[in-house]
Design a protein around this motif. Structure first.
Motif, PDB file in Angstrom:
ATOM      1  N   ASP A 143       0.822  -1.189   0.000  1.00  0.00           N
ATOM      2  CA  ASP A 143       0.000   0.000   0.000  1.00  0.00           C
ATOM      3  C   ASP A 143       0.865   1.251   0.000  1.00  0.00           C
ATOM      4  N   ASP A 144       1.180   1.762  -1.197  1.00  0.00           N
ATOM      5  CA  ASP A 144       1.982   2.970  -1.313  1.00  0.00           C
ATOM      6  C   ASP A 144       1.159   4.231  -1.115  1.00  0.00           C
ATOM      7  N   SER A 145      -0.162   4.096  -0.908  1.00  0.00           N
ATOM      8  CA  SER A 145      -0.987   5.285  -0.717  1.00  0.00           C
ATOM      9  C   SER A 145      -0.639   5.998   0.580  1.00  0.00           C
ATOM     10  N   ASN A 146       0.003   5.310   1.511  1.00  0.00           N
ATOM     11  CA  ASN A 146       0.421   5.939   2.763  1.00  0.00           C
ATOM     12  C   ASN A 146       1.815   6.548   2.669  1.00  0.00           C
ATOM     13  N   ARG A 147       2.446   6.453   1.501  1.00  0.00           N
ATOM     14  CA  ARG A 147       3.793   7.000   1.326  1.00  0.00           C
ATOM     15  C   ARG A 147       3.763   8.502   1.594  1.00  0.00           C
ATOM     16  N   ALA A 148       4.778   8.981   2.296  1.00  0.00           N
ATOM     17  CA  ALA A 148       4.859  10.405   2.591  1.00  0.00           C
ATOM     18  C   ALA A 148       6.261  10.902   2.286  1.00  0.00           C
ATOM     19  N   ASP A 149       6.331  12.037   1.621  1.00  0.00           N
ATOM     20  CA  ASP A 149       7.626  12.617   1.321  1.00  0.00           C
ATOM     21  C   ASP A 149       7.918  13.848   2.158  1.00  0.00           C
ATOM     22  N   ASP A 150       6.945  14.316   2.953  1.00  0.00           N
ATOM     23  CA  ASP A 150       7.215  15.414   3.873  1.00  0.00           C
ATOM     24  C   ASP A 150       6.071  15.529   4.871  1.00  0.00           C
ATOM     25  N   ILE A 151       6.395  15.309   6.123  1.00  0.00           N
ATOM     26  CA  ILE A 151       5.422  15.455   7.209  1.00  0.00           C
ATOM     27  C   ILE A 151       5.980  16.536   8.122  1.00  0.00           C
ATOM     28  N   ASP A 152       5.285  17.676   8.220  1.00  0.00           N
ATOM     29  CA  ASP A 152       5.760  18.773   9.055  1.00  0.00           C
ATOM     30  C   ASP A 152       5.475  18.490  10.523  1.00  0.00           C
ATOM     31  N   ILE A 153       5.832  19.432  11.397  1.00  0.00           N
ATOM     32  CA  ILE A 153       5.713  19.221  12.834  1.00  0.00           C
ATOM     33  C   ILE A 153       4.261  18.966  13.246  1.00  0.00           C
ATOM     34  N   LEU A 154       3.301  19.626  12.622  1.00  0.00           N
ATOM     35  CA  LEU A 154       1.904  19.387  12.983  1.00  0.00           C
ATOM     36  C   LEU A 154       1.470  17.978  12.588  1.00  0.00           C
ATOM     37  N   GLY A 155       1.947  17.501  11.447  1.00  0.00           N
ATOM     38  CA  GLY A 155       1.673  16.123  11.040  1.00  0.00           C
ATOM     39  C   GLY A 155       2.322  15.120  11.971  1.00  0.00           C
ATOM     40  N   VAL A 156       3.549  15.411  12.389  1.00  0.00           N
ATOM     41  CA  VAL A 156       4.241  14.541  13.350  1.00  0.00           C
ATOM     42  C   VAL A 156       3.422  14.451  14.631  1.00  0.00           C
ATOM     43  N   MET A 157       2.923  15.593  15.109  1.00  0.00           N
ATOM     44  CA  MET A 157       2.171  15.621  16.364  1.00  0.00           C
ATOM     45  C   MET A 157       0.814  14.910  16.244  1.00  0.00           C
ATOM     46  N   ARG A 158       0.261  14.843  15.038  1.00  0.00           N
ATOM     47  CA  ARG A 158      -0.970  14.060  14.848  1.00  0.00           C
ATOM     48  C   ARG A 158      -0.681  12.562  14.907  1.00  0.00           C
ATOM     49  N   LYS A 159       0.499  12.179  14.482  1.00  0.00           N
ATOM     50  CA  LYS A 159       0.803  10.760  14.332  1.00  0.00           C
ATOM     51  C   LYS A 159       1.368  10.102  15.583  1.00  0.00           C
ATOM     52  N   ILE A 160       2.152  10.851  16.376  1.00  0.00           N
ATOM     53  CA  ILE A 160       2.704  10.275  17.605  1.00  0.00           C
ATOM     54  C   ILE A 160       2.308  11.156  18.789  1.00  0.00           C
ATOM     55  N   PRO A 161       2.210  10.572  19.988  1.00  0.00           N
ATOM     56  CA  PRO A 161       1.685  11.318  21.134  1.00  0.00           C
ATOM     57  C   PRO A 161       2.700  12.204  21.851  1.00  0.00           C
ATOM     58  N   HIS A 162       3.958  12.193  21.477  1.00  0.00           N
ATOM     59  CA  HIS A 162       4.990  12.940  22.179  1.00  0.00           C
ATOM     60  C   HIS A 162       4.784  14.449  22.037  1.00  0.00           C
ATOM     61  N   ARG A 163       5.135  15.175  23.096  1.00  0.00           N
ATOM     62  CA  ARG A 163       5.025  16.628  23.115  1.00  0.00           C
ATOM     63  C   ARG A 163       6.252  17.207  23.814  1.00  0.00           C
ATOM     64  N   TYR A 164       6.448  18.515  23.646  1.00  0.00           N
ATOM     65  CA  TYR A 164       7.534  19.219  24.315  1.00  0.00           C
ATOM     66  C   TYR A 164       7.467  18.933  25.809  1.00  0.00           C
ATOM     67  N   PRO A 165       8.571  18.678  26.441  1.00  0.00           N
ATOM     68  CA  PRO A 165       9.946  18.758  25.942  1.00  0.00           C
ATOM     69  C   PRO A 165      10.479  17.428  25.415  1.00  0.00           C
ATOM     70  N   PHE A 166       9.596  16.475  25.148  1.00  0.00           N
ATOM     71  CA  PHE A 166      10.083  15.159  24.740  1.00  0.00           C
ATOM     72  C   PHE A 166       9.774  14.815  23.292  1.00  0.00           C
ATOM     73  N   LEU A 167       9.342  15.756  22.495  1.00  0.00           N
ATOM     74  CA  LEU A 167       9.184  15.533  21.061  1.00  0.00           C
ATOM     75  C   LEU A 167      10.554  15.762  20.431  1.00  0.00           C
ATOM     76  N   MET A 168      11.151  14.713  19.890  1.00  0.00           N
ATOM     77  CA  MET A 168      12.548  14.757  19.457  1.00  0.00           C
ATOM     78  C   MET A 168      12.739  14.860  17.956  1.00  0.00           C
ATOM     79  N   ILE A 169      11.656  14.942  17.171  1.00  0.00           N
ATOM     80  CA  ILE A 169      11.823  15.127  15.737  1.00  0.00           C
ATOM     81  C   ILE A 169      10.983  16.327  15.299  1.00  0.00           C
ATOM     82  N   ASP A 170      11.486  17.040  14.304  1.00  0.00           N
ATOM     83  CA  ASP A 170      10.823  18.244  13.812  1.00  0.00           C
ATOM     84  C   ASP A 170      10.044  18.013  12.531  1.00  0.00           C
ATOM     85  N   ARG A 171      10.444  17.031  11.768  1.00  0.00           N
ATOM     86  CA  ARG A 171       9.726  16.699  10.527  1.00  0.00           C
ATOM     87  C   ARG A 171      10.212  15.337  10.040  1.00  0.00           C
TER      88      ARG A 171
END
Length: 168
Positions: A17-45
């Motif tokens: 299923d390549d329909s889930n392929r992503a070439d750029d997920i910004d910080i808001l997309g990252v925050m939708r996908k994983i539950p981590h938040r400041y100060p423990f969110l360790m990736i920006d995109r």
């Protein structure tokens, strides 16, 4: 059919299923996908995801991060365990992109961290490119290889496994 055949079929379904392929997920997309938040969110995109296979995340290291107050004030160095955590969070994005929207926000727990190596210090101003690849998946347990690079130079690596839980 044995367990290995079933796992191979699950792996093939991950890649199918390549329909889930992503070439750029910004910080808001990252925050939708994983539950981590400041100060423990360790990736920006996340700049690339191939579902069921690999992902590349970005961490911009800044002096404003709380761990630099004590690690070390005269020579700030990003703790290696936080680099491994950034690898895990990038892998979490890979898992969500592989499993689809129902997996967004689910908790993923470390089970093992093996062969962790730290090659050189990461300091404020560095941009870490985190390359993760799935090595194996058995049910809700995933195993990954992660490499962290700054300016194309390997700064850390690890093999680790994690379990995704159905609870949010």
């Amino acid at each position: 059919m044995d367990v290995a055949d079933n796992n191979d079929r699950a792996d093939n379904n991950d890649r199918a299923d390549d329909s889930n392929r992503a070439d750029d997920i910004d910080i808001l997309g990252v925050m939708r996908k994983i539950p981590h938040r400041y100060p423990f969110l360790m990736i920006d995109r996340v700049v690339q995801v191939v579902p069921g296979e690999s992902a590349v995340g970005i961490k911009n290291v800044t002096i404003n991060e709380p761990h630099f107050q004590g690690h070390f004030p005269s020579r700030p160095v990003m703790p290696g365990v936080l680099i491994v955590e950034a690898m895990a969070q990038t892998a979490g994005i890979l898992v969500v992109q592989t499993l689809g929207p129902d997996a967004e926000g689910k908790l993923v727990y470390f089970m093992t961290i093996d062969e962790a190596r730290f090659r050189r210090p990461v300091t404020p101003g560095d941009q870490i490119h985190i390359h993760v690849s799935k090595q194996r998946r058995r049910g809700n347990v995933w195993k990954f290889k992660g490499e962290a690079k700054v300016d194309g130079v390997l700064v850390a690596e690890a093999i680790y496994s994690a379990m995704i839980l159905d609870e949010k």
